[in-house]
Structure formats: structure tokens, C-alpha cells
Motif scaffolding. Structure first.
Motif, PDB file in Angstrom:
ATOM      1  N   VAL A   1       0.944  -1.258  -0.036  1.00 15.33           N
ATOM      2  CA  VAL A   1       0.022   0.168   0.071  1.00 15.33           C
ATOM      3  C   VAL A   1       1.013   1.239  -0.094  1.00 15.33           C
ATOM      4  CG1 VAL A   1      -1.803   1.239   1.171  1.00 15.33           C
ATOM      5  CG2 VAL A   1      -1.823  -1.140   1.208  1.00 15.33           C
ATOM      6  N   PRO A   2       0.704   2.072  -1.178  1.00 17.55           N
ATOM      7  CA  PRO A   2       1.790   3.330  -1.110  1.00 17.55           C
ATOM      8  C   PRO A   2       1.977   3.960   0.301  1.00 17.55           C
ATOM      9  CG  PRO A   2       0.463   2.987  -3.007  1.00 17.55           C
ATOM     10  CD  PRO A   2      -0.048   2.124  -2.170  1.00 17.55           C
ATOM     11  N   ALA A   3       2.938   4.885   0.396  1.00 23.00           N
ATOM     12  CA  ALA A   3       3.414   5.296   1.732  1.00 23.00           C
ATOM     13  C   ALA A   3       2.645   6.347   2.096  1.00 23.00           C
ATOM     14  CB  ALA A   3       4.935   5.880   1.493  1.00 23.00           C
ATOM     15  N   TYR A   4       2.157   7.297   1.197  1.00 24.43           N
ATOM     16  CA  TYR A   4       1.238   8.372   1.875  1.00 24.43           C
ATOM     17  C   TYR A   4       0.336   8.875   0.565  1.00 24.43           C
ATOM     18  CZ  TYR A   4      -0.523  12.395   4.611  1.00 24.43           C
ATOM     19  OH  TYR A   4      -0.864  12.933   5.266  1.00 24.43           O
ATOM     20  N   GLY A   5      -0.928   8.923   0.726  1.00 22.45           N
ATOM     21  CA  GLY A   5      -1.864   9.607  -0.274  1.00 22.45           C
ATOM     22  C   GLY A   5      -2.775   8.651  -0.884  1.00 22.45           C
ATOM     23  N   TYR A   6      -2.615   7.290  -0.533  1.00 24.52           N
ATOM     24  CA  TYR A   6      -3.348   6.315  -1.310  1.00 24.52           C
ATOM     25  C   TYR A   6      -4.842   5.813  -0.315  1.00 24.52           C
ATOM     26  CZ  TYR A   6      -4.351   1.965  -4.248  1.00 24.52           C
ATOM     27  OH  TYR A   6      -5.030   1.318  -4.808  1.00 24.52           O
ATOM     28  N   ALA A   7      -4.214   5.443   0.782  1.00 28.59           N
ATOM     29  CA  ALA A   7      -5.298   5.064   1.796  1.00 28.59           C
ATOM     30  C   ALA A   7      -4.781   5.454   3.228  1.00 28.59           C
ATOM     31  CB  ALA A   7      -5.432   3.573   1.746  1.00 28.59           C
ATOM     32  N   PRO A   8      -5.569   6.787   3.722  1.00 26.92           N
ATOM     33  CA  PRO A   8      -6.616   7.383   3.011  1.00 26.92           C
ATOM     34  C   PRO A   8      -6.445   8.357   1.716  1.00 26.92           C
ATOM     35  CG  PRO A   8      -5.653   8.558   4.875  1.00 26.92           C
ATOM     36  CD  PRO A   8      -5.087   7.352   4.802  1.00 26.92           C
ATOM     37  N   ASN A   9      -7.327   8.342   1.154  1.00 27.63           N
ATOM     38  CA  ASN A   9      -7.029   9.032  -0.328  1.00 27.63           C
ATOM     39  C   ASN A   9      -6.992  10.603  -0.119  1.00 27.63           C
ATOM     40  OD1 ASN A   9      -7.474  10.070  -2.976  1.00 27.63           O
ATOM     41  ND2 ASN A   9      -8.545   8.405  -3.499  1.00 27.63           N
ATOM     42  N   VAL A  10      -5.541  11.101  -0.370  1.00 30.21           N
ATOM     43  CA  VAL A  10      -5.449  12.477  -0.473  1.00 30.21           C
ATOM     44  C   VAL A  10      -4.193  12.695  -1.497  1.00 30.21           C
ATOM     45  CG1 VAL A  10      -3.930  12.399   1.581  1.00 30.21           C
ATOM     46  CG2 VAL A  10      -4.949  14.542   1.063  1.00 30.21           C
ATOM     47  N   THR A  11      -4.303  13.400  -2.187  1.00 24.36           N
ATOM     48  CA  THR A  11      -3.146  13.884  -2.913  1.00 24.36           C
ATOM     49  C   THR A  11      -1.841  14.214  -2.314  1.00 24.36           C
ATOM     50  OG1 THR A  11      -4.580  14.567  -4.961  1.00 24.36           O
ATOM     51  CG2 THR A  11      -2.494  15.373  -5.067  1.00 24.36           C
ATOM     52  N   SER A  12      -0.818  13.492  -2.641  1.00 28.41           N
ATOM     53  CA  SER A  12       0.453  13.991  -2.031  1.00 28.41           C
ATOM     54  C   SER A  12       1.651  13.723  -3.247  1.00 28.41           C
ATOM     55  CB  SER A  12       1.117  13.041  -0.980  1.00 28.41           C
ATOM     56  OG  SER A  12       1.207  11.662  -1.432  1.00 28.41           O
ATOM     57  N   TRP A  13       2.552  14.691  -3.036  1.00 26.49           N
ATOM     58  CA  TRP A  13       3.506  14.625  -4.139  1.00 26.49           C
ATOM     59  C   TRP A  13       4.927  14.494  -3.718  1.00 26.49           C
ATOM     60  CZ3 TRP A  13       3.493  13.426  -8.654  1.00 26.49           C
ATOM     61  CH2 TRP A  13       4.350  13.852  -9.623  1.00 26.49           C
TER      62      TRP A  13
END
Length: 398
Positions: free
Chosen positions: A74-86
Motif C-alpha cells: 500500500v503506497p506510503a502516503y496519499g493512497y489510503a486514506p485518499n489524499v493527493t500527495s507529491w
């Protein structure tokens, strides 16, 4: 600058290659030296071929050796919970946790210029999902680039520096400093205009920053003193750009355990998209690697150090419209993981990047998917590198 002619390498099964590497480097490199034809990531062996130190591979030690992603990742940040990160980077703290400083953009990356903020999140392992703890810099602050000072940084031993663009709630649009990853953060006075600062400490405890991917600056004894900074070099990236389609941005700087310097960049081609670019050598160009023995003389590798995709243990390949903001996580000076911001758009709508906005050379450019309204959800991923035990390579030179 152009590299000298590069040797060819015979591909060996990984265990045999590693055994040969250890034996050969011990014989021919008793001092801490790596070779320019091996991208300063390995040494030329008796056969004339490059023998690469982990986590590098390829004929010229120019590509990251990336392990397959766990199928359950599961991706590190921004996938679950769903929020845009860059993207951003994670650093191991004294509390045993990895501290990720990441750009978070409510509403999508299209809104980054006025909604981006820098979030602090933690995890027990770099491959875990990071949990948000606090927001050191509220909107607008972007392109988080944290770095931790070594013990011999006289001005503030083991302090944390958080570089960024955007002034946020601070008097500095350049960087912040704190004795703890939890703050409080104190503004570092901007010594000059610096777009997308890429900071790194030398073994001697001196702070360096690359601005706009080309301009190299050295801090004085205390980076808080804006008068102490000096410009020491300019990186000539003309071999990577053409003024129209090919571009370079968003550098990441580090010094390896042998003392050489390296720079990752987002290197891209506007023409990669739909219809497919007839000049492409990879599905999407997303990366560049430059290296230097002294921060002044730089060499540009022709090989992208990583692709725009992730391969899973099952063999599945996930392609991204773009993979940017490269950073590295280290263990005692050796890279163990890479961190990236990604756009998950690919062929979900029929053909790669066919829903994305255009740029010179194509009506649908992959690099612009991240900013195409309605398709601008992006998130941050971590990939494990084939580093192996530290002593496997580098203690030959300790």
C-alpha cells in the motif's frame, strides 16, 4: 560533460556477481576510489568491466537495482486514506521511527500553487503506510526536502532541516530548522532565490544546496547566517535538454560513503504521451543521474536511473504517467529505499496518457497528467533497493 568510452559488462547471476565484486574490489581498490566510467558507483575490475556497489546495477552502474514490490504493498502516503500527495523523504529518527515530510494537496495537484502544505507522517518501516502526525508548514508550501545534520555539524548537531518552496506560515520560503522532527521549527533566512532546493550534508558536516537543478551553493559554518553562503559551481545540463521538448527539474543531492557526489533529477520529454513518441527509448522518460568527485566537475549519465513503473513480486508491472521527486532513504550512508511522487494515470481510458493535457510535440503529454484537472490525484511511493548488508561492499574501503 561527456563521459569517456564506457566498458561493456558480462551479466552474471546475482550471487556470482556479488561474490566476484567483493573479491575483485578487494584486490584492485584498497583505497576508497570508484571510477567515472562506472558512474562513481563501482570499480573497473581486472576484465575491464564495471563491478557495481549496491544498490547499483547495469553495464555502467547507472541504474538503481530495485527489488520487486510486495504484492500487498500500500503506497506510503496519499493512497489510503485518499489524499493527493507529491513526494518527499523519510529519515530514521532517534525514536526508531521513519519520519516522512511530504507535500499534501487537498483537492488535487492542479491546486498545488495555493493549497499545498507540508505534512509530517511516521511509520515503523519505510515500506509501511505513513500516519500523519502534524503539519509543520501550512499552505502554501511545496516540494518538501528534509535532511538531517550529522553530529559534526557545529552549528546544530543532529538537527533537522526542512527545505521547501513557498513561505507558508513562516518568514522563510527556503528552509526551516528544528532539534526534533516534531519541531518547533525556526526559519532559515533565505540567502538568495532558490527554486526547488536540494540539500545535502558532506561528511565534514557542511551543508550544500542545489537550486534549479544546476546551481550549487555551500553554506557557511551556520546556515542561519545568510551572508555565509557561497556559489561554488554550475552543472551544465545541456546534454539533457533541447530547449523545446527535453527538460530537467527537481534535483536531489547526496554524498555517498566513498565521498563522491550524486544528483537525481526529473528528466523528461514532453513528447512522451499519446500518440506514442516516435523518438522514445523508454515508455516515459522520468529520471536523470549526474555524478561528481568534488561537486564542481559533473558528468551526466545517458541512462535513466529508474523507470516510470513498478514491478511486483507476482510479475505484474504498474506503469505511471510520471514518477518524480526522487529521494533516497539511507542506512549508515548506503541507499536502501527510493521515494517518489507518482501519477497513476496510464491506459485506464484506452491508451497511455490519452486523457492528459498537451504540451509541445504531442496533444496528450504524460508528464502533464499530474496537472490535468480531474486526473490530478497523485500519491507517494517507496521502493526497496537491493542494498544487502552494509559490509558486503563498502567495508572493503572502511
Amino acid at each position: 560533460s561527456d563521459l569517456p568510452p564506457l566498458p561493456r559488462v558480462a551479466l552474471l547471476p546475482l550471487p556470482m556477481a556479488r561474490l566476484l565484486l567483493s573479491a575483485t574490489l578487494l584486490q584492485v581498490h584498497s583505497a576508497a576510489t570508484f571510477d567515472l566510467p562506472c558512474s562513481l558507483n563501482g570499480a573497473i575490475g581486472a576484465s575491464g568491466s564495471c563491478l557495481c556497489a549496491a544498490p547499483w546495477t547495469g553495464a555502467n552502474c547507472s541504474r538503481l537495482d530495485i527489488e520487486p514490490q510486495p504484492d500487498e504493498y500500500v503506497p506510503a502516503y496519499g493512497y489510503a486514506p485518499n489524499v493527493t500527495s507529491w513526494g518527499g523523504n523519510a529519515i530514521l529518527g532517534d525514536d526508531g521511527k521513519y519520519h516522512l515530510f511530504v507535500s499534501e494537496i487537498p483537492g488535487g495537484l492542479f491546486e498545488w500553487t495555493h493549497k499545498s502544505q507540508i505534512v509530517h507522517a511516521v511509520a515503523d518501516d519505510p515500506m509501511a503506510t505513513f500516519i500523519k502526525v502534524d503539519t509543520p508548514l501550512t499552505a502554501e508550501a511545496h516540494n518538501a526536502a528534509p535532511v538531517r545534520a550529522p553530529e559534526n555539524h557545529a552549528a546544530c548537531p543532529k538537527c533537522w532541516y526542512l527545505f521547501h518552496i513557498g513561505a507558508s506560515n513562516s518568514s522563510s520560503h527556503f528552509a526551516q530548522r528544528a532539534s526534533s522532527p516534531y519541531g518547533p521549527w525556526h526559519p532559515v533566512p533565505p540567502p538568495f532565490g532558490c527554486n526547488n532546493p536540494a540539500p545535502a550534508f558532506s561528511k565534514e558536516g557542511i551543508l550544500y544546496v542545489v537550486c534549479s537543478s544546476t546551481q550549487v551553493y555551500q553554506a557557511g559554518p551556520d546556515p542561519m547566517d545568510a551572508r555565509g553562503w557561497t556559489h561554488i559551481a554550475a552543472i551544465d545540463e545541456r546534454n539533457w535538454t533541447d530547449g523545446k521538448y527535453l527538460n530537467v527539474e527537481d534535483a536531489y543531492l547526496w554524498q555517498d560513503v566513498e565521498g563522491s557526489w550524486h544528483l537525481f533529477t526529473h528528466r523528461y520529454d514532453y513528447r512522451d504521451g499519446y500518440p506514442p513518441n516516435p523518438s522514445e527509448v523508454v515508455p516515459v522518460l522520468v529520471s536523470g543521474h549526474a555524478f561528481s568527485p568534488d561537486l564542481r566537475q559533473w558528468h551526466l549519465s545517458p541512462d535513466p536511473p529508474f523507470p516510470s513503473s513498478m514491478t511486483y513480486a507476482s510479475g505484474k508491472v504498474q506503469h505511471f504517467a510520471t514518477m518524480e521527486r526522487p529521494h533516497l532513504i539511507f542506512d549508515r550512508g548506503v541507499p536502501t529505499h527510493s521515494v517518489h511522487g507518482v501519477s497513476p494515470i496510464w491506459d485506464q481510458y484506452g491508451a497511455p496518457c490519452n486523457v492528459c493535457d498537451g504540451r509541445p510535440g504531442t496533444p496528450h503529454s504524460c508528464v502533464v497528467c499530474k496537472l490535468t484537472k480531474g486526473y490530478d490525484w497523485t500519491y507517494t511511493v517507496v521502493q526497496k533497493l537491493r542494498s544487502g548488508p552494509r559490509g558486503q561492499y563498502y567495508e572493503l574501503f572502511a
